[in-house]
Design an enzyme around this catalytic site. Structure first.
Site, PDB file in Angstrom:
ATOM      1  N   LYS A   1      -6.722  -8.289  -7.818  1.00 39.03           N
ATOM      2  CA  LYS A   1      -7.882  -9.112  -8.174  1.00 39.03           C
ATOM      3  C   LYS A   1      -8.712  -8.385  -9.229  1.00 39.03           C
ATOM      4  O   LYS A   1      -8.722  -7.152  -9.293  1.00 39.03           O
ATOM      5  CB  LYS A   1      -8.762  -9.352  -6.929  1.00 39.03           C
ATOM      6  CG  LYS A   1      -8.042 -10.103  -5.844  1.00 39.03           C
ATOM      7  CD  LYS A   1      -7.826 -11.547  -6.244  1.00 39.03           C
ATOM      8  CE  LYS A   1      -6.939 -12.267  -5.257  1.00 39.03           C
ATOM      9  NZ  LYS A   1      -6.559 -13.599  -5.704  1.00 39.03           N
TER      10      LYS A   1
ATOM     11  N   HIS B   1      -0.647   0.692 -13.384  1.00 38.44           N
ATOM     12  CA  HIS B   1       0.071  -0.475 -13.902  1.00 38.44           C
ATOM     13  C   HIS B   1       1.549  -0.107 -13.964  1.00 38.44           C
ATOM     14  O   HIS B   1       1.895   0.936 -14.539  1.00 38.44           O
ATOM     15  CB  HIS B   1      -0.454  -0.851 -15.292  1.00 38.44           C
ATOM     16  CG  HIS B   1       0.244  -2.042 -15.856  1.00 38.44           C
ATOM     17  ND1 HIS B   1      -0.015  -3.320 -15.424  1.00 38.44           N
ATOM     18  CD2 HIS B   1       1.233  -2.141 -16.774  1.00 38.44           C
ATOM     19  CE1 HIS B   1       0.777  -4.155 -16.063  1.00 38.44           C
ATOM     20  NE2 HIS B   1       1.547  -3.467 -16.888  1.00 38.44           N
TER      21      HIS B   1
ATOM     22  N   GLY C   1       0.802  -1.232   0.000  1.00 40.64           N
ATOM     23  CA  GLY C   1       0.000   0.000   0.000  1.00 40.64           C
ATOM     24  C   GLY C   1       0.829   1.274   0.000  1.00 40.64           C
ATOM     25  O   GLY C   1       0.362   2.308   0.479  1.00 40.64           O
ATOM     26  N   SER C   2       2.044   1.229  -0.563  1.00 41.83           N
ATOM     27  CA  SER C   2       2.832   2.469  -0.594  1.00 41.83           C
ATOM     28  C   SER C   2       2.140   3.516  -1.468  1.00 41.83           C
ATOM     29  O   SER C   2       2.242   4.716  -1.195  1.00 41.83           O
ATOM     30  CB  SER C   2       4.267   2.206  -1.056  1.00 41.83           C
ATOM     31  OG  SER C   2       4.314   1.903  -2.425  1.00 41.83           O
ATOM     32  N   ASN C   3       1.443   3.083  -2.503  1.00 43.69           N
ATOM     33  CA  ASN C   3       0.690   4.053  -3.313  1.00 43.69           C
ATOM     34  C   ASN C   3      -0.475   4.643  -2.531  1.00 43.69           C
ATOM     35  O   ASN C   3      -0.793   5.823  -2.680  1.00 43.69           O
ATOM     36  CB  ASN C   3       0.184   3.395  -4.601  1.00 43.69           C
ATOM     37  CG  ASN C   3       1.254   3.389  -5.676  1.00 43.69           C
ATOM     38  OD1 ASN C   3       1.576   4.436  -6.245  1.00 43.69           O
ATOM     39  ND2 ASN C   3       1.813   2.216  -5.933  1.00 43.69           N
TER      40      ASN C   3
ATOM     41  N   ILE D   1     -11.896  -6.843 -10.988  1.00 41.90           N
ATOM     42  CA  ILE D   1     -13.113  -6.170 -10.525  1.00 41.90           C
ATOM     43  C   ILE D   1     -14.290  -6.692 -11.356  1.00 41.90           C
ATOM     44  O   ILE D   1     -14.233  -6.675 -12.594  1.00 41.90           O
ATOM     45  CB  ILE D   1     -12.991  -4.635 -10.699  1.00 41.90           C
ATOM     46  CG1 ILE D   1     -11.752  -4.099  -9.960  1.00 41.90           C
ATOM     47  CG2 ILE D   1     -14.261  -3.937 -10.243  1.00 41.90           C
ATOM     48  CD1 ILE D   1     -11.812  -4.197  -8.449  1.00 41.90           C
TER      49      ILE D   1
ATOM     50  N   ASP E   1      -5.975  -4.407 -17.594  1.00 45.22           N
ATOM     51  CA  ASP E   1      -4.978  -3.418 -18.045  1.00 45.22           C
ATOM     52  C   ASP E   1      -5.326  -2.825 -19.405  1.00 45.22           C
ATOM     53  O   ASP E   1      -4.458  -2.702 -20.287  1.00 45.22           O
ATOM     54  CB  ASP E   1      -3.575  -4.082 -18.119  1.00 45.22           C
ATOM     55  CG  ASP E   1      -3.130  -4.622 -16.775  1.00 45.22           C
ATOM     56  OD1 ASP E   1      -3.520  -4.051 -15.740  1.00 45.22           O
ATOM     57  OD2 ASP E   1      -2.397  -5.629 -16.759  1.00 45.22           O
TER      58      ASP E   1
ATOM     59  N   ASN F   1      -6.661   2.664 -12.126  1.00 47.24           N
ATOM     60  CA  ASN F   1      -5.681   1.627 -11.775  1.00 47.24           C
ATOM     61  C   ASN F   1      -4.288   2.126 -12.132  1.00 47.24           C
ATOM     62  O   ASN F   1      -4.128   2.921 -13.056  1.00 47.24           O
ATOM     63  CB  ASN F   1      -5.969   0.341 -12.563  1.00 47.24           C
ATOM     64  CG  ASN F   1      -5.006  -0.778 -12.218  1.00 47.24           C
ATOM     65  OD1 ASN F   1      -4.730  -1.024 -11.033  1.00 47.24           O
ATOM     66  ND2 ASN F   1      -4.485  -1.460 -13.225  1.00 47.24           N
TER      67      ASN F   1
ATOM     68  N   GLU G   1       5.115   6.268  -9.749  1.00 51.00           N
ATOM     69  CA  GLU G   1       3.732   5.992  -9.333  1.00 51.00           C
ATOM     70  C   GLU G   1       3.325   6.945  -8.216  1.00 51.00           C
ATOM     71  O   GLU G   1       2.265   7.567  -8.252  1.00 51.00           O
ATOM     72  CB  GLU G   1       3.593   4.541  -8.868  1.00 51.00           C
ATOM     73  CG  GLU G   1       3.908   3.528  -9.950  1.00 51.00           C
ATOM     74  CD  GLU G   1       3.767   2.090  -9.469  1.00 51.00           C
ATOM     75  OE1 GLU G   1       2.961   1.826  -8.571  1.00 51.00           O
ATOM     76  OE2 GLU G   1       4.473   1.216 -10.004  1.00 51.00           O
TER      77      GLU G   1
HETATM   78  C1  GAR Z   1       2.719  -1.120  -7.659  1.00 50.09           C
HETATM   79  O1  GAR Z   1       3.929  -1.172  -8.378  1.00 50.09           O
HETATM   80  C2  GAR Z   1       1.547  -1.124  -8.619  1.00 50.09           C
HETATM   81  O2  GAR Z   1       1.813  -0.451  -9.822  1.00 50.09           O
HETATM   82  C3  GAR Z   1       1.379  -2.594  -8.879  1.00 50.09           C
HETATM   83  O3  GAR Z   1       1.609  -3.198  -7.634  1.00 50.09           O
HETATM   84  C4  GAR Z   1       2.499  -2.394  -6.861  1.00 50.09           C
HETATM   85  C5  GAR Z   1       1.853  -2.133  -5.517  1.00 50.09           C
HETATM   86  O4  GAR Z   1       2.710  -1.439  -4.664  1.00 50.09           O
HETATM   87  N1  GAR Z   1       0.056  -2.862  -9.377  1.00 50.09           N
HETATM   88  C6  GAR Z   1      -0.213  -3.813 -10.256  1.00 50.09           C
HETATM   89  O5  GAR Z   1       0.620  -4.559 -10.718  1.00 50.09           O
HETATM   90  C7  GAR Z   1      -1.682  -3.905 -10.634  1.00 50.09           C
HETATM   91  N2  GAR Z   1      -1.897  -4.828 -11.685  1.00 50.09           N
HETATM   92  P1  GAR Z   1       2.127  -0.786  -3.339  1.00 50.09           P
HETATM   93  O6  GAR Z   1       1.283  -1.851  -2.624  1.00 50.09           O
HETATM   94  O7  GAR Z   1       3.360  -0.453  -2.545  1.00 50.09           O
HETATM   95  O8  GAR Z   1       1.333   0.427  -3.704  1.00 50.09           O
END
Ligand code: GAR
Length: 205
Positions: free
Chosen positions: A90, A108, A11-13, A92, A149, A106, A178
Site C-alpha cells: 500500500k 523492490h 513476511g519472509s523479509n 504510504i 519505487d 522499501n 532480499e
Molecule cells: C518481496 O519480494 C518484496 O520485494 C516484494 O514483495 C515480496 C514480499 O515477500 N515487495 C514489493 O513488491 C513492494 N512493492 P515477503 O512477504 O515474503 O517478505
C-alpha cells in the site's frame, strides 16, 4: 533505534530481519508490525516473536488524511524512529513519508528504475522482466519518497535471468538476495552510517 515493520503478506523479509536481530547482526528494537491485511502470515511471525501487531487497512478510512492521522498516532504511540517496508503493497501517505524521510526503507524485487511504479509489485515485477526479455534482474533497496519505487537507492544487487526461468523461480532467487541484504540497509540507517546527497546515498553499508 525503534523500528516499525510494515507487511502485507508472508513476511519472509520480516523474518529475515528478526533472525538477524536475534543473531546480533542487526541492532534495532522491533516496536510494532503494521499490517493492512489481518490474515497476513507476517502477523503470526510478529506474535511468535513477541512483537505487537496493528491491523490498519487504508480502505477503512474515508480519506487519506484520516488514515495518515491514525498511522501517525500509532507510530507516535510505539515511539517509532525508523520504518522498514517488508512486502508492503500500500502507498504510504505523504505526511508520513515527510516525517520519516531517509528513515523509511522499501525493498523492490527488481532493478529500479526499470520495472517499477504503480502495479509493479511482487510477482508482477518478475513477469514483466521475463516478458521484456531482460537478461538480469535483482533487488533494489531504497528510501521511500512521495512517488512509487522512486526514492534514493541504498543497495542494488543483481541476478542473471535464466533461459528456463518462470516468475516463481526468478522470485525465489531474488528473494534470497532480499533476505541477504535488507538487514544491512536497516542496520546502516539504524547506526546512522549513511547520508543522502541529492539522489545519492553515501556511506558504509
Ligand atoms: C518481496 O519480494 C518484496 O520485494 C516484494 O514483495 C515480496 C514480499 O515477500 N515487495 C514489493 O513488491 C513492494 N512493492 P515477503 O512477504 O515474503 O517478505
Amino acid at each position: 533505534m525503534r523500528c516499525a515493520v510494515f507487511a502485507s503478506g508472508s513476511g519472509s523479509n520480516f523474518q529475515a530481519l528478526i533472525d538477524r536481530q536475534k543473531s546480533a547482526d542487526l541492532h534495532v528494537d522491533f516496536a510494532v508490525l503494521i499490517a493492512n491485511n489481518s490474515r497476513a502470515f507476517a502477523c503470526q511471525r510478529a506474535r511468535s516473536n513477541g512483537i505487537p501487531v496493528e491491523h490498519l487497512p487504508p480502505t477503512h478510512f474515508a480519506h487519506e488524511r484520516s488514515y495518515a492521522a491514525k498511522l501517525a498516532e500509532l507510530l507516535g504511540r510505539y515511539r517509532v524512529e525508523m520504518i522498514a517496508l517488508a512486502g508492503y503493497m500500500k502507498k504510504i501517505p505523504p505526511q508520513i513519508v515527510g516525517e520519516y524521510r531517509h528513515r523509511m526503507l522499501n525493498i523492490h524485487p527488481g532493478l529500479l528504475p526499470a520495472f517499477g511504479g504503480r502495479g509493479l509489485y511482487g510477482k508482477h515485477v518478475h513477469r514483466a522482466v521475463l516478458d521484456y526479455g531482460a537478461k538480469i534482474s535483482g533487488v533494489t533497496i531504497h528510501f521511500v519518497d512521495e512517488e512509487y519505487d522512486h526514492g534514493p537507492v541504498v543497495i542494488q544487487k543483481v541476478v542473471d535471468v535464466l533461459d528456463d526461468d518462470t516468475p516463481q523461480s526468478l522470485a525465489e532467487r531474488v528473494l534470497e538476495l532480499e533476505h541477504a541484504y535488507y538487514w544491512r540497509a536497516v542496520e546502516a540507517v539504524a547506526q546512522q552510517r549513511i547520508t543522502v546527497k541529492g539522489r545519492r546515498v553515501i556511506g558504509q553499508i
